[in-house]
Scaffold this motif. Sequence first.
Motif, PDB file in Angstrom:
ATOM      1  N   ILE A  13      31.359  27.795  64.739  1.00 39.21           N
ATOM      2  CA  ILE A  13      30.499  28.385  64.562  1.00 39.21           C
ATOM      3  C   ILE A  13      31.377  30.099  65.665  1.00 39.21           C
ATOM      4  CG2 ILE A  13      28.329  29.302  66.046  1.00 39.21           C
ATOM      5  CD1 ILE A  13      28.028  26.245  65.412  1.00 39.21           C
ATOM      6  N   VAL A  14      32.270  29.263  66.399  1.00 38.25           N
ATOM      7  CA  VAL A  14      32.406  31.104  67.292  1.00 38.25           C
ATOM      8  C   VAL A  14      33.453  31.430  66.546  1.00 38.25           C
ATOM      9  CG1 VAL A  14      34.696  31.059  68.994  1.00 38.25           C
ATOM     10  CG2 VAL A  14      32.623  29.339  69.654  1.00 38.25           C
ATOM     11  N   ASN A  15      34.823  30.184  65.421  1.00 39.45           N
ATOM     12  CA  ASN A  15      35.591  31.259  64.912  1.00 39.45           C
ATOM     13  C   ASN A  15      34.474  32.081  63.475  1.00 39.45           C
ATOM     14  OD1 ASN A  15      38.030  30.744  65.057  1.00 39.45           O
ATOM     15  ND2 ASN A  15      36.887  28.527  64.129  1.00 39.45           N
ATOM     16  N   LYS A  16      33.137  31.337  63.455  1.00 36.45           N
ATOM     17  CA  LYS A  16      32.796  32.971  62.072  1.00 36.45           C
ATOM     18  C   LYS A  16      32.326  33.797  63.049  1.00 36.45           C
ATOM     19  CE  LYS A  16      29.128  30.821  60.301  1.00 36.45           C
ATOM     20  NZ  LYS A  16      28.285  29.592  59.367  1.00 36.45           N
ATOM     21  N   VAL A  17      31.828  33.499  63.767  1.00 31.46           N
ATOM     22  CA  VAL A  17      31.064  34.939  64.718  1.00 31.46           C
ATOM     23  C   VAL A  17      32.373  35.944  64.967  1.00 31.46           C
ATOM     24  CG1 VAL A  17      29.764  35.367  67.567  1.00 31.46           C
ATOM     25  CG2 VAL A  17      29.203  33.511  65.551  1.00 31.46           C
ATOM     26  N   LEU A  18      33.474  35.423  65.653  1.00 27.80           N
ATOM     27  CA  LEU A  18      34.512  35.654  65.697  1.00 27.80           C
ATOM     28  C   LEU A  18      34.958  37.037  64.196  1.00 27.80           C
ATOM     29  CD1 LEU A  18      36.765  36.929  67.758  1.00 27.80           C
ATOM     30  CD2 LEU A  18      38.066  34.776  67.044  1.00 27.80           C
ATOM     31  N   LYS A  19      35.445  36.018  63.817  1.00 32.23           N
ATOM     32  CA  LYS A  19      35.248  36.752  62.106  1.00 32.23           C
ATOM     33  C   LYS A  19      34.081  37.889  61.484  1.00 32.23           C
ATOM     34  CE  LYS A  19      38.556  32.966  59.758  1.00 32.23           C
ATOM     35  NZ  LYS A  19      37.892  32.354  59.083  1.00 32.23           N
ATOM     36  N   ASP A  20      33.066  37.312  62.038  1.00 30.00           N
ATOM     37  CA  ASP A  20      32.371  39.148  62.185  1.00 30.00           C
ATOM     38  C   ASP A  20      32.511  39.882  62.827  1.00 30.00           C
ATOM     39  OD1 ASP A  20      29.485  39.658  60.279  1.00 30.00           O
ATOM     40  OD2 ASP A  20      29.085  38.706  62.576  1.00 30.00           O
ATOM     41  N   PHE A  21      32.870  39.458  63.667  1.00 32.74           N
ATOM     42  CA  PHE A  21      32.493  40.471  64.617  1.00 32.74           C
ATOM     43  C   PHE A  21      33.420  41.358  64.994  1.00 32.74           C
ATOM     44  CE2 PHE A  21      34.769  42.260  68.627  1.00 32.74           C
ATOM     45  CZ  PHE A  21      34.109  42.271  69.747  1.00 32.74           C
ATOM     46  N   ASN A  22      34.984  40.658  64.288  1.00 35.21           N
ATOM     47  CA  ASN A  22      36.366  41.064  63.476  1.00 35.21           C
ATOM     48  C   ASN A  22      36.112  42.316  63.072  1.00 35.21           C
ATOM     49  OD1 ASN A  22      37.979  40.948  66.538  1.00 35.21           O
ATOM     50  ND2 ASN A  22      38.540  39.272  65.195  1.00 35.21           N
ATOM     51  N   MET A  23      35.809  41.972  62.098  1.00 32.68           N
ATOM     52  CA  MET A  23      34.804  42.889  60.324  1.00 32.68           C
ATOM     53  C   MET A  23      33.894  44.436  60.911  1.00 32.68           C
ATOM     54  SD  MET A  23      34.449  39.753  57.152  1.00 32.68           S
ATOM     55  CE  MET A  23      32.903  40.417  57.054  1.00 32.68           C
ATOM     56  N   GLN A  24      33.184  43.515  61.491  1.00 30.84           N
ATOM     57  CA  GLN A  24      32.556  44.912  61.562  1.00 30.84           C
ATOM     58  C   GLN A  24      33.268  45.668  63.226  1.00 30.84           C
ATOM     59  OE1 GLN A  24      28.584  43.576  63.354  1.00 30.84           O
ATOM     60  NE2 GLN A  24      29.140  41.834  62.960  1.00 30.84           N
ATOM     61  N   GLN A  25      33.617  45.016  63.730  1.00 35.20           N
ATOM     62  CA  GLN A  25      34.653  46.175  64.431  1.00 35.20           C
ATOM     63  C   GLN A  25      35.631  47.015  64.387  1.00 35.20           C
ATOM     64  OE1 GLN A  25      36.691  44.935  67.815  1.00 35.20           O
ATOM     65  NE2 GLN A  25      35.858  45.986  69.039  1.00 35.20           N
ATOM     66  N   LYS A  26      35.851  46.227  62.416  1.00 38.88           N
ATOM     67  CA  LYS A  26      37.377  46.912  61.818  1.00 38.88           C
ATOM     68  C   LYS A  26      36.345  48.632  60.814  1.00 38.88           C
ATOM     69  CE  LYS A  26      41.019  43.857  61.654  1.00 38.88           C
ATOM     70  NZ  LYS A  26      41.381  42.604  60.801  1.00 38.88           N
ATOM     71  N   SER A  27      35.319  48.167  60.545  1.00 34.58           N
ATOM     72  CA  SER A  27      34.689  48.761  59.441  1.00 34.58           C
ATOM     73  C   SER A  27      33.923  49.785  60.615  1.00 34.58           C
ATOM     74  CB  SER A  27      32.901  48.148  59.024  1.00 34.58           C
ATOM     75  OG  SER A  27      34.135  46.467  58.417  1.00 34.58           O
ATOM     76  N   GLY A  28      34.412  50.059  61.880  1.00 32.04           N
ATOM     77  CA  GLY A  28      34.233  50.650  62.829  1.00 32.04           C
ATOM     78  C   GLY A  28      32.627  51.162  63.219  1.00 32.04           C
ATOM     79  N   ILE A  29      31.851  50.649  62.463  1.00 29.70           N
ATOM     80  CA  ILE A  29      29.903  50.163  63.516  1.00 29.70           C
ATOM     81  C   ILE A  29      30.155  49.737  64.870  1.00 29.70           C
ATOM     82  CG2 ILE A  29      29.209  50.036  60.940  1.00 29.70           C
ATOM     83  CD1 ILE A  29      28.757  46.715  61.397  1.00 29.70           C
ATOM     84  N   ASP A  30      29.421  49.365  65.538  1.00 34.55           N
ATOM     85  CA  ASP A  30      29.040  48.696  66.465  1.00 34.55           C
ATOM     86  C   ASP A  30      28.586  47.417  66.444  1.00 34.55           C
ATOM     87  OD1 ASP A  30      28.588  48.791  69.590  1.00 34.55           O
ATOM     88  OD2 ASP A  30      26.715  48.989  68.671  1.00 34.55           O
ATOM     89  N   PRO A  31      29.347  46.410  66.598  1.00 28.46           N
ATOM     90  CA  PRO A  31      29.103  44.668  66.300  1.00 28.46           C
ATOM     91  C   PRO A  31      27.693  44.742  66.606  1.00 28.46           C
ATOM     92  CG  PRO A  31      31.333  44.839  67.134  1.00 28.46           C
ATOM     93  CD  PRO A  31      30.625  46.496  67.402  1.00 28.46           C
ATOM     94  N   LYS A  32      26.877  43.721  65.718  1.00 24.83           N
ATOM     95  CA  LYS A  32      25.764  43.132  66.025  1.00 24.83           C
ATOM     96  C   LYS A  32      25.116  42.237  65.414  1.00 24.83           C
ATOM     97  CE  LYS A  32      23.454  47.196  66.397  1.00 24.83           C
ATOM     98  NZ  LYS A  32      23.806  48.385  67.935  1.00 24.83           N
ATOM     99  N   PHE A  33      24.733  40.764  66.370  1.00 30.46           N
ATOM    100  CA  PHE A  33      24.986  39.941  65.970  1.00 30.46           C
ATOM    101  C   PHE A  33      23.166  39.411  65.738  1.00 30.46           C
ATOM    102  CE2 PHE A  33      28.622  39.691  68.741  1.00 30.46           C
ATOM    103  CZ  PHE A  33      29.436  39.241  68.371  1.00 30.46           C
ATOM    104  N   ASN A  34      23.386  38.301  64.880  1.00 29.17           N
ATOM    105  CA  ASN A  34      21.308  38.037  64.403  1.00 29.17           C
ATOM    106  C   ASN A  34      21.452  36.595  64.876  1.00 29.17           C
ATOM    107  OD1 ASN A  34      20.961  40.399  63.698  1.00 29.17           O
ATOM    108  ND2 ASN A  34      21.655  40.158  61.613  1.00 29.17           N
TER     109      ASN A  34
END
Length: 93
Positions: free
Chosen positions: A72-93
């Motif tokens: 789960i931590v790896n999935k969340v980290l990948k999602d965080f990195n993708m959001q950050q690279k897209s230039g958006i402020d990372p959000k979690f659901n």
Amino acid sequence: ITSLIGNYYYAQANVKYLTNSKFVMNLFRITAVAMIFIGSQMNLKLAWNLADLTMAFMATTNIISLLLLGGIVNKVLKDFNMQQKSGIDPKFN
């Protein structure tokens, strides 16, 4: 004394997180006071051995939890990195 207060605080926060029951919280408090009294009356070597045993149990529980939550931590980290690279402020659901 500081270790006693710190461990009590952590345990109380965990009990409060698990349940909002006043009965459970009061049972926890009574048990904590009883353990402090019993611990103060027992042989010092036995008290330290019991403390070491409970710390080993907590460490083992935490290590198992970390291993189980690793995916789960790896999935969340990948999602965080993708959001950050897209230039958006990372959000979690």
